[in-house]
Design a protein around this motif. Sequence first.
Motif, mmCIF file in Angstrom:
data_model
loop_
_atom_site.group_PDB
_atom_site.id
_atom_site.type_symbol
_atom_site.label_atom_id
_atom_site.label_comp_id
_atom_site.label_asym_id
_atom_site.label_seq_id
_atom_site.Cartn_x
_atom_site.Cartn_y
_atom_site.Cartn_z
ATOM 1 N N LEU A 108 45.638 25.239 -10.305
ATOM 2 C CA LEU A 108 44.285 25.602 -10.871
ATOM 3 C C LEU A 108 44.177 26.858 -11.872
ATOM 4 C CD1 LEU A 108 41.647 24.171 -8.305
ATOM 5 C CD2 LEU A 108 42.157 23.184 -10.385
ATOM 6 N N ARG A 109 44.922 27.815 -11.259
ATOM 7 C CA ARG A 109 44.672 29.181 -11.912
ATOM 8 C C ARG A 109 45.596 28.978 -13.173
ATOM 9 N NH1 ARG A 109 44.946 31.262 -6.705
ATOM 10 N NH2 ARG A 109 47.039 31.283 -6.505
ATOM 11 N N ALA A 110 46.806 28.410 -13.124
ATOM 12 C CA ALA A 110 47.653 28.067 -14.355
ATOM 13 C C ALA A 110 46.963 27.281 -15.338
ATOM 14 C CB ALA A 110 49.107 27.490 -13.702
ATOM 15 N N ALA A 111 46.259 26.255 -14.993
ATOM 16 C CA ALA A 111 45.330 25.558 -15.812
ATOM 17 C C ALA A 111 44.332 26.074 -16.388
ATOM 18 C CB ALA A 111 45.184 24.019 -14.996
ATOM 19 N N THR B 97 43.702 18.911 21.357
ATOM 20 C CA THR B 97 43.276 18.665 20.175
ATOM 21 C C THR B 97 43.152 19.762 19.270
ATOM 22 O OG1 THR B 97 42.262 16.720 20.957
ATOM 23 C CG2 THR B 97 41.426 17.590 18.864
ATOM 24 N N ALA B 98 42.562 20.895 19.967
ATOM 25 C CA ALA B 98 42.611 22.292 18.967
ATOM 26 C C ALA B 98 43.842 22.752 18.694
ATOM 27 C CB ALA B 98 41.814 23.216 20.046
ATOM 28 N N GLY B 99 44.964 22.689 19.403
ATOM 29 C CA GLY B 99 46.222 22.980 18.929
ATOM 30 C C GLY B 99 46.726 22.233 17.611
ATOM 31 N N LYS B 100 46.476 20.727 17.813
ATOM 32 C CA LYS B 100 47.018 19.976 16.754
ATOM 33 C C LYS B 100 46.075 20.343 15.503
ATOM 34 C CE LYS B 100 49.754 17.667 19.195
ATOM 35 N NZ LYS B 100 51.199 17.993 19.073
ATOM 36 N N LEU B 101 44.800 20.508 15.781
ATOM 37 C CA LEU B 101 43.977 20.821 14.352
ATOM 38 C C LEU B 101 44.417 22.064 13.793
ATOM 39 C CD1 LEU B 101 40.382 19.835 15.685
ATOM 40 C CD2 LEU B 101 41.575 18.865 13.959
ATOM 41 N N THR B 102 44.626 23.111 14.806
ATOM 42 C CA THR B 102 45.232 24.325 14.111
ATOM 43 C C THR B 102 46.646 24.234 13.347
ATOM 44 O OG1 THR B 102 44.251 25.444 16.149
ATOM 45 C CG2 THR B 102 46.020 26.763 14.707
ATOM 46 N N GLN B 103 47.461 23.472 13.797
ATOM 47 C CA GLN B 103 48.808 23.067 13.214
ATOM 48 C C GLN B 103 48.415 22.335 11.858
ATOM 49 O OE1 GLN B 103 50.777 20.569 15.965
ATOM 50 N NE2 GLN B 103 52.351 22.090 15.970
ATOM 51 N N ASP B 104 47.385 21.338 11.815
ATOM 52 C CA ASP B 104 47.021 20.667 10.689
ATOM 53 C C ASP B 104 46.287 21.466 9.521
ATOM 54 O OD1 ASP B 104 48.001 18.252 11.658
ATOM 55 O OD2 ASP B 104 46.297 17.448 12.376
ATOM 56 N N GLY B 105 45.562 22.410 10.127
ATOM 57 C CA GLY B 105 45.174 23.411 9.329
ATOM 58 C C GLY B 105 46.153 24.356 8.590
ATOM 59 N N ILE B 106 46.929 24.686 9.237
ATOM 60 C CA ILE B 106 48.098 25.581 8.833
ATOM 61 C C ILE B 106 48.862 24.631 7.579
ATOM 62 C CG2 ILE B 106 50.231 26.578 9.185
ATOM 63 C CD1 ILE B 106 49.194 27.376 11.957
ATOM 64 N N ALA B 107 49.184 23.510 7.907
ATOM 65 C CA ALA B 107 49.665 22.335 7.073
ATOM 66 C C ALA B 107 48.877 22.364 5.585
ATOM 67 C CB ALA B 107 50.138 21.180 7.627
ATOM 68 N N MET B 108 47.680 22.313 5.740
ATOM 69 C CA MET B 108 46.632 22.207 4.870
ATOM 70 C C MET B 108 46.704 23.486 3.911
ATOM 71 S SD MET B 108 42.812 20.583 5.095
ATOM 72 C CE MET B 108 41.844 20.625 3.665
ATOM 73 N N GLN B 109 46.868 24.305 4.474
ATOM 74 C CA GLN B 109 46.653 25.625 3.847
ATOM 75 C C GLN B 109 47.890 25.791 2.857
ATOM 76 O OE1 GLN B 109 44.230 28.078 3.981
ATOM 77 N NE2 GLN B 109 45.158 28.717 2.271
ATOM 78 N N ASP B 110 48.997 25.402 3.191
ATOM 79 C CA ASP B 110 50.061 25.449 2.155
ATOM 80 C C ASP B 110 49.625 24.349 0.865
ATOM 81 O OD1 ASP B 110 51.432 26.640 3.912
ATOM 82 O OD2 ASP B 110 52.781 25.210 4.483
ATOM 83 N N SER B 111 49.080 23.304 1.056
ATOM 84 C CA SER B 111 48.580 22.310 0.191
ATOM 85 C C SER B 111 47.478 22.905 -0.702
ATOM 86 C CB SER B 111 48.137 21.093 0.778
ATOM 87 O OG SER B 111 47.562 20.229 -0.441
ATOM 88 N N LEU B 112 46.592 23.957 -0.141
ATOM 89 C CA LEU B 112 45.641 24.311 -0.698
ATOM 90 C C LEU B 112 46.076 25.824 -1.549
ATOM 91 C CD1 LEU B 112 42.799 24.437 1.970
ATOM 92 C CD2 LEU B 112 42.812 23.121 -0.257
ATOM 93 N N ASP B 113 47.189 26.339 -1.092
ATOM 94 C CA ASP B 113 47.416 27.297 -1.854
ATOM 95 C C ASP B 113 48.304 26.721 -3.262
ATOM 96 O OD1 ASP B 113 46.647 29.235 -0.188
ATOM 97 O OD2 ASP B 113 48.746 29.569 1.038
ATOM 98 N N GLN B 114 48.826 25.538 -2.803
ATOM 99 C CA GLN B 114 49.580 24.956 -4.179
ATOM 100 C C GLN B 114 48.541 24.636 -5.014
ATOM 101 O OE1 GLN B 114 51.731 22.122 -2.419
ATOM 102 N NE2 GLN B 114 53.458 23.347 -1.629
ATOM 103 N N THR B 115 47.384 23.962 -4.504
ATOM 104 C CA THR B 115 46.364 23.589 -5.660
ATOM 105 C C THR B 115 45.714 24.672 -6.182
ATOM 106 O OG1 THR B 115 45.876 21.584 -4.115
ATOM 107 C CG2 THR B 115 44.476 22.338 -5.624
ATOM 108 N N ALA B 116 45.546 25.805 -5.639
ATOM 109 C CA ALA B 116 44.923 26.939 -6.036
ATOM 110 C C ALA B 116 45.690 27.446 -7.229
ATOM 111 C CB ALA B 116 44.708 28.039 -5.097
ATOM 112 N N ALA B 117 47.075 27.544 -6.926
ATOM 113 C CA ALA B 117 47.858 27.943 -8.023
ATOM 114 C C ALA B 117 48.155 27.197 -9.240
ATOM 115 C CB ALA B 117 49.519 28.145 -7.533
#
Length: 142
Positions: free
Chosen positions: A128-131, A106-126
């Motif tokens: 927001l910075r533009a807005a 489960t820790a492995g799956k959560l780590t993968q999901d966290g990595i996938a979520m990081q991409d989404s968070l980076d896109q959201t941050a970009a």
Amino acid sequence: MRLAITAALFCAAATPALAQQAQPQPTTRDKAEALAKALNNPMVQEAGAAMLSNLAGILLDTRVGPAAHYVDPTIGEQETLRDIQRRNDPEFEKRFHDQARRAVATAGKLTQDGIAMQDSLDQTAARLRAALAPLRGMLNAK
């Protein structure tokens, strides 16, 4: 002549160190991806479960009889936590190991999901910075 030979020897000795410096250092994301890959490896999961079982075993070997008999008079003077737990559930060690292995997976799956979520968070941050760029520009103009 000796100076040239000594300099050549030092250069030859330093070449591996220079080659190592040329390699880029792994990023946090690289490390997280390596961790996720490792935690999803069945051999690593088994090793992690074995380690957790071993640590639990150390705790389970604690002799609690001298104090536990106040709570339960059927507990003998020399009994350990393991003895008490085995009496309640003879299969608890196998079940603990299986659950520990699932926890590592489960820790492995959560780590993968966290990595996938990081991409989404980076896109959201970009976005927001533009807005917020026009507002930041107005605040800096004053």
